[in-house]
Every structure is written in structure tokens, then in C-alpha cells.
Design a protein around this motif. Structure first.
Motif: not given
Length: 244
Positions: A75-85
Motif C-alpha cells: 500500500i505505502t511503497h508499491e501503490r504509494r497510497l493510490v487506489d488502495c481501498d
């Protein structure tokens, strides 16, 4: 109103050098939780755990024990907070196994992730839909360390972690939502390895005491586990705080 002081470690490793300070038990967690009142679960950052694993951990600790759980790097490092629902729902579905032992969630960001109000708002809104407890944020990019972002975080009841070693001058104090003070001590000068001297821990105990007197909840987590220093440092800090 007097708030809790939660002193503990990242994980519940008990190095041989300090094991005599803990009562017997059938697991390190049972022994650890007989002395410390909190632990930060870091392994969730690296890999998912079954809900049943969290349930077993919750069953291993006494009433009043508190866990903080670190949000996965997916969530934090791969998606970088984007589209994490969806990922957030999956994560909180797993750690819901802790029940009321889960008191806080830790969000640690990569050093390259700058503050973006739109991205951050979407992420923290989605997180709030999943979890109603306290949130501690450990940003590492300099753009998070200013008065405007502190105000933005405070409006969303997100506390900015005070992490040692300090990366930015404004990081020498906690920020964001002021009712939670979350300290993460990674070891200095050698991160994750170095122990803290008494002349660092004594003033830290005084600082914690002042925060509690001001009515704030305080977490102080030692993450200098690679050199097996965390539990010993946490025990000494408890002593300076008068905790037995």
C-alpha cells in the motif's frame, strides 16, 4: 484526563541478555506482554497474516495490552497510497482478529513520497472507513514537515510520528493530531542496531511525563531490534518512568 503511556518494541523478541526480567511463559509474546503493555507489529509490512494468527496473538496477551499494526508496503511503497481501498479492506479484515487489542495503525511512507493533498485525502478517507482507532504517520520526505501539513493531518486525526534518527529539523517534535504522541526509536548512530544511552533515555522519560500530564496518549516504540537492543532500552525507559 490521564492518558496511557505505552512503552514497547517492534515485535516481541526477548534476547537472552534480558530474559531474566520476564516471567516464564509458553511463548515470547506471553512473557513479553507480562511486562510491556504494547507492541508494534512490523511483520505485517512485509507479508500478510491470517486473521487466525492475529486472533492467536490477541489471545496471548492480557486485558489492556495494545497492538499497533504497520500498514503493508504493498500500500505505502508499491501503490504509494493510490487506489488502495481494496488492499486496505483486506488488511483490516486480517488484523481485525486482534479485536480491541488493536489500538493504533502505523503508516510509514517511503522517503521519496512527497505530500500530495489529493492522494493523501483519498488514502486517509479510505483508511478511516476501515478503522476508527488512532493513526500514526511516519513520513520521510521533507514536504510533510511544515505547519500547513500538520494542520491538514490534525483535521483528520492523524498524528505525525517523531522518529529517531531525525531526518528533518521539524521532525524533532511530533506533529499533526496532538492527542497522540507516537515515538519510534530506530537506534542511533547505527540505525536498527545502536542502543540508547541513559543520558538519552532520562530526558526522554521527562518529556513523556510532560506529554501525559498534558492529557496526551503516548506510544514509545523501540525499533533497534537488529542489534537486540530494543527490549533492554524499553526496560530502562520504564524504570526512568517509574513503571514496574
Amino acid at each position: 484526563m490521564r492518558r496511557p503511556v505505552r512503552i514497547g518494541c517492534a515485535g516481541w523478541q526477548l534476547p537472552l541478555a534480558v530474559q531474566a526480567a520476564f516471567p516464564p511463559g509458553d511463548s515470547h509474546l506471553r512473557r513479553y506482554s507480562a511486562v510491556f503493555g504494547a507492541s508494534e507489529i512490523n511483520s505485517s509490512f512485509h507479508r500478510p497474516h491470517r486473521r487466525s494468527t492475529y486472533e492467536r496473538w490477541a489471545d496471548s496477551v492480557p486485558e489492556g495490552f495494545a497492538f499497533s499494526v504497520k500498514v503493508p508496503k504493498a500500500i505505502t511503497h508499491e501503490r504509494r497510497l493510490v487506489d488502495c481501498d481494496a488492499l486496505l479492506r483486506e488488511f483490516f479484515g486480517q488484523c481485525a482478529g486482534l479485536g480491541d487489542r488493536m489500538r493504533c495503525v502505523l503508516v510509514q511512507l517511503p522517503p521519496s513520497l512527497a505530500f500530495d493533498a489529493a492522494v493523501a485525502d483519498g488514502f486517509f478517507s479510505a483508511l478511516a472507513d476501515c478503522f476508527g482507532g488512532t493513526v500514526a504517520l511516519e513520513p520521510r520526505h521533507g514536504s510533510w514537515f511544515n505547519a500547513e501539513v500538520d494542520e491538514w493531518l490534525a483535521e483528520r486525526r492523524v498524528s505525525r510520528v517523531l522518529a529517531d534518527p531525525v531526518r528533518h529539523d521539524a521532525g524533532r517534535r511530533p506533529g499533526g493530531w496532538t492527542q497522540l504522541v507516537y515515538l519510534r526509536l530506530h537506534g542511533s548512530p547505527r540505525t536498527y542496531y545502536s542502543s540508547y544511552a541513559d543520558d538519552v533515555l532520562r530526558p526522554l522519560a521527562d518529556r513523556i511525563t510532560l506529554e501525559v500530564q498534558a492529557g496526551r496518549e503516548v506510544w514509545c516504540i523501540f525499533d533497534n531490534t537488529a542489534g537486540q537492543a530494543a527490549a533492554g532500552d524499553a526496560l530502562r525507559l520504564r524504570g526512568f518512568l517509574g513503571q514496574t
